[in-house]
Each structure stands twice: as C-alpha cells, then as structure tokens.
Design a protein around this motif. Sequence first.
Motif, PDB file in Angstrom:
ATOM      1  N   TYR A 162     -35.635  19.952  26.319  1.00  0.00           N
ATOM      2  CA  TYR A 162     -36.479  19.539  27.445  1.00  0.00           C
ATOM      3  C   TYR A 162     -37.857  20.169  27.349  1.00  0.00           C
ATOM      4  O   TYR A 162     -38.878  19.498  27.544  1.00  0.00           O
ATOM      5  N   ARG A 163     -37.923  21.457  27.031  1.00  0.00           N
ATOM      6  CA  ARG A 163     -39.210  22.158  26.972  1.00  0.00           C
ATOM      7  C   ARG A 163     -40.127  21.527  25.919  1.00  0.00           C
ATOM      8  O   ARG A 163     -41.299  21.268  26.176  1.00  0.00           O
ATOM      9  N   ALA A 164     -39.571  21.267  24.727  1.00  0.00           N
ATOM     10  CA  ALA A 164     -40.382  20.684  23.654  1.00  0.00           C
ATOM     11  C   ALA A 164     -40.805  19.259  23.997  1.00  0.00           C
ATOM     12  O   ALA A 164     -41.970  18.877  23.808  1.00  0.00           O
ATOM     13  N   ALA A 165     -39.867  18.461  24.504  1.00  0.00           N
ATOM     14  CA  ALA A 165     -40.192  17.070  24.845  1.00  0.00           C
ATOM     15  C   ALA A 165     -41.188  16.998  25.997  1.00  0.00           C
ATOM     16  O   ALA A 165     -42.072  16.131  26.025  1.00  0.00           O
ATOM     17  N   LYS A 166     -41.067  17.909  26.947  1.00  0.00           N
ATOM     18  CA  LYS A 166     -42.015  17.952  28.066  1.00  0.00           C
ATOM     19  C   LYS A 166     -43.419  18.274  27.570  1.00  0.00           C
ATOM     20  O   LYS A 166     -44.403  17.641  27.999  1.00  0.00           O
ATOM     21  N   LYS A 167     -43.532  19.256  26.673  1.00  0.00           N
ATOM     22  CA  LYS A 167     -44.832  19.575  26.101  1.00  0.00           C
ATOM     23  C   LYS A 167     -45.437  18.346  25.421  1.00  0.00           C
ATOM     24  O   LYS A 167     -46.618  18.027  25.606  1.00  0.00           O
ATOM     25  N   ALA A 168     -44.630  17.659  24.608  1.00  0.00           N
ATOM     26  CA  ALA A 168     -45.130  16.495  23.883  1.00  0.00           C
ATOM     27  C   ALA A 168     -45.512  15.370  24.828  1.00  0.00           C
ATOM     28  O   ALA A 168     -46.520  14.678  24.622  1.00  0.00           O
ATOM     29  N   SER A 169     -44.715  15.173  25.876  1.00  0.00           N
ATOM     30  CA  SER A 169     -44.946  14.040  26.780  1.00  0.00           C
ATOM     31  C   SER A 169     -46.288  14.121  27.493  1.00  0.00           C
ATOM     32  O   SER A 169     -46.838  13.104  27.907  1.00  0.00           O
ATOM     33  N   ARG A 170     -46.829  15.326  27.617  1.00  0.00           N
ATOM     34  CA  ARG A 170     -48.075  15.511  28.359  1.00  0.00           C
ATOM     35  C   ARG A 170     -49.275  14.865  27.665  1.00  0.00           C
ATOM     36  O   ARG A 170     -50.309  14.645  28.293  1.00  0.00           O
ATOM     37  N   HIS A 171     -49.167  14.593  26.382  1.00  0.00           N
ATOM     38  CA  HIS A 171     -50.297  13.970  25.684  1.00  0.00           C
ATOM     39  C   HIS A 171     -49.909  12.688  24.943  1.00  0.00           C
ATOM     40  O   HIS A 171     -50.669  12.196  24.114  1.00  0.00           O
ATOM     41  N   LEU A 172     -48.725  12.148  25.237  1.00  0.00           N
ATOM     42  CA  LEU A 172     -48.291  10.910  24.604  1.00  0.00           C
ATOM     43  C   LEU A 172     -48.538   9.728  25.533  1.00  0.00           C
ATOM     44  O   LEU A 172     -48.112   9.740  26.692  1.00  0.00           O
ATOM     45  N   LEU A 173     -49.220   8.713  24.999  1.00  0.00           N
ATOM     46  CA  LEU A 173     -49.600   7.541  25.787  1.00  0.00           C
ATOM     47  C   LEU A 173     -48.866   6.298  25.301  1.00  0.00           C
ATOM     48  O   LEU A 173     -48.379   6.257  24.162  1.00  0.00           O
ATOM     49  N   PRO A 174     -48.775   5.266  26.126  1.00  0.00           N
ATOM     50  CA  PRO A 174     -48.202   3.998  25.662  1.00  0.00           C
ATOM     51  C   PRO A 174     -48.931   3.513  24.420  1.00  0.00           C
ATOM     52  O   PRO A 174     -50.155   3.610  24.312  1.00  0.00           O
ATOM     53  N   GLY A 175     -48.152   3.021  23.455  1.00  0.00           N
ATOM     54  CA  GLY A 175     -48.738   2.561  22.202  1.00  0.00           C
ATOM     55  C   GLY A 175     -48.776   3.630  21.132  1.00  0.00           C
ATOM     56  O   GLY A 175     -49.088   3.345  19.973  1.00  0.00           O
ATOM     57  N   GLN A 176     -48.466   4.883  21.507  1.00  0.00           N
ATOM     58  CA  GLN A 176     -48.426   5.964  20.537  1.00  0.00           C
ATOM     59  C   GLN A 176     -46.986   6.216  20.093  1.00  0.00           C
ATOM     60  O   GLN A 176     -46.039   5.630  20.632  1.00  0.00           O
ATOM     61  N   PHE A 177     -46.834   7.114  19.093  1.00  0.00           N
ATOM     62  CA  PHE A 177     -45.523   7.351  18.498  1.00  0.00           C
ATOM     63  C   PHE A 177     -45.151   8.830  18.554  1.00  0.00           C
ATOM     64  O   PHE A 177     -46.002   9.710  18.429  1.00  0.00           O
ATOM     65  N   VAL A 178     -43.858   9.078  18.726  1.00  0.00           N
ATOM     66  CA  VAL A 178     -43.315  10.421  18.610  1.00  0.00           C
ATOM     67  C   VAL A 178     -42.090  10.346  17.705  1.00  0.00           C
ATOM     68  O   VAL A 178     -41.253   9.448  17.848  1.00  0.00           O
ATOM     69  N   VAL A 179     -42.020  11.246  16.745  1.00  0.00           N
ATOM     70  CA  VAL A 179     -40.889  11.326  15.822  1.00  0.00           C
ATOM     71  C   VAL A 179     -39.973  12.465  16.245  1.00  0.00           C
ATOM     72  O   VAL A 179     -40.446  13.575  16.517  1.00  0.00           O
ATOM     73  N   VAL A 180     -38.681  12.206  16.297  1.00  0.00           N
ATOM     74  CA  VAL A 180     -37.669  13.236  16.550  1.00  0.00           C
ATOM     75  C   VAL A 180     -36.880  13.415  15.264  1.00  0.00           C
ATOM     76  O   VAL A 180     -36.244  12.476  14.785  1.00  0.00           O
TER      77      VAL A 180
END
Length: 347
Positions: A162-180
């Motif tokens: 949760y902590r890592a995903a929350k940090k990432a979510s703060r700067h991720l916008l629609p149309g962008q990508f996140v790799v897990v």
Amino acid sequence: MKAAVLHQYDESLTREEFVRYEDVDDPKIVRPTDVIVRIGGAGVCRTDLHIVEGIWRSKVDVALPYIMGHENAGWVEEVGRGVESVKVGDPVICHPLVTSGHCLACRRGDDMHATDSQFPGINTNGGYAQYLTTGERSLIQLPKSLAPKDVAPYTDAGLTAYRAAKKASRHLLPGQFVVVIGAGGLGHIGIQVLNALCAAEIIVVDRSDIALQLAKECGAHHTVKGDGNEVESVLELTGGNGAEAVIDFVGEGEAVAKGLAMTRNAGFYYIVGYGGKIELPTIDMITSEKTIVGNLVGTYPELVELMALADRGLVHLATREYRLSDANQALKDLHHGKVKGRAVLIP
C-alpha cells in the motif's frame, strides 16, 4: 502456550525443520500500555525465510530461540492498567511496530523511524504462537466485515504494498503506465491498491503463470511473462519509452536492472523487495533523471486507510491457511513457490 519457535539458523534452507512446535511461557503484561492479543491469524512472509537464513543477524539484536511472525491479527485477551482504547474481546489488527509515541518521529506519524520501538517477530517474540504481546498504540479495531485470519498479512505485505502504490499513485495520470514486478504476496495487493487510487494502466511482470493469472484477477490491464524478454515487451506496451512508475516487489537477481530499464526518463523506480544491488553509473542517473525510491512498511494511518479499502471490498487477500503446528510446511511451501498469495498460520 503453543508456539513455532526458531532455534537455529539455516543458511541453505535445506533442513527438515525450520521451527519447532512446542510449549513456551505465556506472555505477560509488563507496561501499563501493554496488550496481549489472542492470535487469530499470523502471516508467513518471505522475510521470515530471510530470518531463518540468518540474513537479519546483522540488522537486529535478537537471541535464539525466539518466535517469528510480524503479520498479526486476533482478539484482545488482556490489557494493561493504562489501556483505554480497546477492551477484552475486541477484534484487532496489529501494526507491526510497537512504539512509545514520545519521540519526534512517532509524533510525526513516521512509525518505522521511531527511536524507541520494538518489532514483534523481528527483534522480539512475534505471532507464530497462540498469544502475542503488543502495545495499545499499535492496535486498530476491525469492522465486522473483516475476520482476523483474513487480514493478518495486511500488516506487513499489504501495508508495504500500500505504501509503495500510494506513493506512485500521487503522480500517475490517466494514459500513463505503471509496471508491477512480482505478483505474489505483496504484488497482488499492490495491483488492487493502484486500481483503487489511480487510473494508470497496470502492467504486471512475473515468471509464474499462476501469479500472472492472479494479477489478472486483481485488475492488471496487461501481463508480461518473465521469460528474458520482459523489458522489450514492456517497452512495446508503453510506446517504446517505458513506464512512468515501476514498483519492484522482487528486488533481487535481474529484477533490479530490468526494472530500471523499464522506467522511462524522469520516471520513478520504487524498490520494495530486497536481496539484490542497484548498480548504475552516475552519468545515467543525471541524464535520465530517474528517481529511485526505497520503501519500508507503512505507517499506522496507512494501515487504517488500507483497512478502509478492504472494508469496502476494493482490496482483498488471496490466502492459504495452515495450522500453527504446520508452520514448517507453510515456510517450505513459500520457499518453493507453492503459495498463491499469502500463507496464514491459524493457532
């Protein structure tokens, strides 16, 4: 009480018995803020395997024998005379750190950097037992929708993801990508948290077909087999530039170098898993402007937030239950990749 006790390290993880199921003394109330919790579920974590290997010997001051188990939930069994926020019988989940609450880090809510703390299951006896001693400040009361055995692994695996995903979510916008990277015990939770907190497209990389299927069930938009060509596959999915954020739940072997390669310029690489090394020429850091972010387990407020998501059904745990007496089997199954999601010991 009964407990699964670690008596000796096993650097090769080849012994028949990692822990011994035996009778030990019941925990006692010592401080006015102490709480004894009757364990309803104790998560089995890869960190426990690292403890068995002896990796943590240089990090914490602990003498064998002792009891592992840092992911715990259950019911309040006994309280110290100064405890006011919980009562006997309350179902609770335990934040993994026990702090005094007096230092500046505590007062800022930065639990993991407290100057006065204990970490049950890491540097003091944990929850691979019928009962656990913790502190009042560490307890969160559970809503009726959540049973202790179903939420125990949230206290480390879930909270770290949760902590890592929350940090990432703060700067991720629609149309962008996140790799897990890694859709196991932590990764499958991180995927759900990302879906709950942001609208970026989620790409999941894993070697295991079982893990990739779990990733799809958890809401991954794309899955990539870790077959040696995963960097190329991710670059193709992201238009050749890489992802704005990469969350690495593996952190060892080739995962680190590949995770950085999947991160686009000015992107963020979040390292959660450990065991490997980050080796990067400084000029590459300068020219790419990538940000590398380390992640410990989350704070008490973040565990409250995660429980709110779980209560609403936005995050769920894939778990496999074992009896406490079968702790060795749970540890071996985890070691050999046979656990889908998280293993939980039930006293």
